[in-house]
Structure formats: structure tokens, C-alpha cells
Write an enzyme that holds these catalytic residues in place. Structure first.
Site, PDB file in Angstrom:
ATOM      1  N   LEU A 119      -4.068   8.479  37.185  1.00 39.32           N
ATOM      2  CA  LEU A 119      -3.550   7.105  37.236  1.00 39.32           C
ATOM      3  C   LEU A 119      -4.364   6.198  38.157  1.00 39.32           C
ATOM      4  O   LEU A 119      -3.831   5.261  38.755  1.00 39.32           O
ATOM      5  CB  LEU A 119      -2.071   7.098  37.676  1.00 39.32           C
ATOM      6  CG  LEU A 119      -1.137   8.094  36.968  1.00 39.32           C
ATOM      7  CD1 LEU A 119       0.269   7.994  37.559  1.00 39.32           C
ATOM      8  CD2 LEU A 119      -1.117   7.874  35.470  1.00 39.32           C
ATOM      9  N   CYS A 120      -5.643   6.472  38.280  1.00 40.52           N
ATOM     10  CA  CYS A 120      -6.556   5.683  39.119  1.00 40.52           C
ATOM     11  C   CYS A 120      -6.204   5.760  40.601  1.00 40.52           C
ATOM     12  O   CYS A 120      -6.580   4.884  41.383  1.00 40.52           O
ATOM     13  CB  CYS A 120      -6.600   4.218  38.679  1.00 40.52           C
ATOM     14  SG  CYS A 120      -7.105   3.995  36.962  1.00 40.52           S
TER      15      CYS A 120
END
Length: 267
Positions: free
Chosen positions: A224-225
Site C-alpha cells: 500500500l505504498c
């Protein structure tokens, strides 16, 4: 330097005071986490920073905050506030950067082009005043119009109404998810937006997410970055359920039914 988090997914504010010194030039903070949902006490943090170092510039990333509640940049007293258009139901490739006038006047033009100048000759260039000097070339006109319409749409619904309803959905979803013994939720801060990251013991997040997609539920899987967050929790990634005002409790019930099917199929 980085501010560590606690087990609940909140910023460790005691460490923050130790990290910021008289040499600090810029502090960048997230208003709401895209991974854990945590809403950071930005106003309290900014007040504390400015008491010890009034010269420091403070930038707030509000991409995950603006769809859920209304930030007041004057009340927050931040120097910069930024968010992306697509998180606010607008188009991709456009966003908003708010900056205090004093910073806009201090910065030099970083990119030259049409619209950024007052006059040009073979010896000299005189640049326009802000904000024109920062907007070189033909702007994203259609993107700006579409983003403005998205903002109007949100304002017509009312962010207070959106916040109240989404919090109801969030608590309902949390209650349902916590009833699954093999499910672990990451980050449980008291103040949060309707974002829930979780894993199922013994199952890979990508496998679960792929199956959920087959049942008609679009979730994000992976890091999710935010890989440093998963380093803290000592996992490779997670499944993220994101809720918004267009969702319903019936949809959450249907999601739970699909999730239980996924667990059964993969176990």
C-alpha cells in the site's frame, strides 16, 4: 529523520519532540493514514512545533483526509497543505497545493514556460508574481473544472453528514471483522477515517484480495505504498478495505459473506 509509530498506529509524539531541533527546516506529516486510517492530531502537533521552533515550515499531506472531513488550513496554521484530485472523486493527474503567501513570495520559479513571465528579451527574464510564476505552460483545464465539480458535489452532500455516516459504517465493519478469530487488524487509533487494513492468519493477502475481486469486491492488497509501516508490524503487506459515504451496511454484510467464503476456500 522519521517519527516512529505506536502499536495502535498513532504517531509517537514523545519522540517527535526529541527529533525536531533548531536545525529543522521542514516537517512533513500525514493528516490521515491511507494504510491504518489514523487521523493525526495535526493542530496539536503544529502548535507544539511552532512553540519550540517558530521558523520551521510544516507540510500536511491531506490526500486521505479531505474526502472524509473538512480541513481548515487557517485554524491548523500549517504552511502547506496538499491533496490529490482522485481521492476526492475527481480526475487523476491533478491536485491542490495550498501554501502561505510568505512562502509563495520566497520561492523561485522551478519551471519556466508560457504564463510564467512578465517580459523576456535576449539578456533577461522577468517572472510573474505568484501563483502564475509556478504554472508553466497550458494548465490542465479540464482536470481543474472536473475537480471543482467534485468539490461542489462533496459540499452539497455536506462533510459533517459524510463524516457521521462513515464513522457508523467504520464501527459496523470493525465489529464484523473482529468476530473472525483468524483475522488481525493493523492500527486501532481512537480517531480514524474508514480505512481498515487486515490479514488472515495463514493466508496470503494477494490470494484473499484476488478471490474477493472475483466476488465483486475491490480491495487493495500489498504494501500500500507504506513499506516502513509493514516493517514495524513485521508483515509483508495486508488487505485494505476502504469505505465511503456511497457504501451501505448491506454491502458490508455481503463483503463479510464473501470474505468468509474466501477463507474457507483458501484454508
Amino acid at each position: 529523520k522519521y517519527v516512529p509509530i505506536t502499536e495502535s498506529g498513532a504517531l509517537n509524539l514523545q519522540e517527535l519532540s526529541n527529533i525536531i531541533t533548531s536545525k529543522t527546516k521542514l516537517v512533513a506529516l500525514t493528516h490521515a493514514s491511507n494504510t491504518l486510517g489514523t487521523v493525526n492530531p495535526i493542530k496539536h502537533i503544529i502548535e507544539g512545533i511552532k512553540k519550540t521552533n517558530p521558523q520551521v515550515a510544516i507540510l500536511i499531506d491531506g490526500a486521505q483526509a479531505v474526502p472524509h472531513f473538512e480541513p481548515d488550513v487557517q485554524n491548523l496554521d500549517c504552511d502547506f497543505y496538499t491533496f490529490s484530485g482522485h481521492k476526492l472523486f475527481g480526475p487523476t493527474g491533478i491536485g491542490v497545493l495550498y501554501a502561505k503567501e510568505k512562502w509563495l513570495q520566497q520561492f523561485n520559479t522551478y519551471q519556466s514556460g508560457g504564463g510564467t513571465i512578465v517580459s523576456v528579451n535576449l539578456q533577461n527574464t522577468t517572472f510573474a508574481s505568484s501563483p502564475l510564476k509556478y504554472e508553466a505552460g497550458t494548465p490542465n483545464i479540464s482536470g481543474a473544472i472536473a475537480l471543482a465539480e467534485a468539490v461542489l458535489y462533496i459540499q452539497q452532500i455536506g462533510l459533517k453528514q459524510i463524516y457521521t455516516y462513515e464513522q457508523e459504517l467504520l464501527q459496523y465493519a470493525l465489529e464484523k471483522l473482529k468476530a473472525i478469530p483468524s483475522l488481525s487488524i493493523y492500527g486501532e487509533a481512537a480517531n480514524r477515517v474508514p480505512v481498515i487494513s487486515f490479514n488472515i492468519a495463514g493466508l496470503h493477502h494477494l490470494d484473499v484480495g484476488t478471490l474477493l475481486n472475483q466476488f465483486g469486491f475491490a480491495v487493495r492488497t500489498g504494501h500500500l505504498c507504506t513499506q516502513p509501516v509493514w516493517e514495524y508490524y513485521q508483515v509483508k503487506g495486508a488487505i485494505r478495505l476502504s469505505l465511503a459515504f456511497y457504501n451501505t451496511k448491506k454491502e458490508i454484510d455481503a463483503f463479510m459473506e464473501a470474505l468468509l467464503k474466501c477463507i474457507k476456500m483458501l484454508s
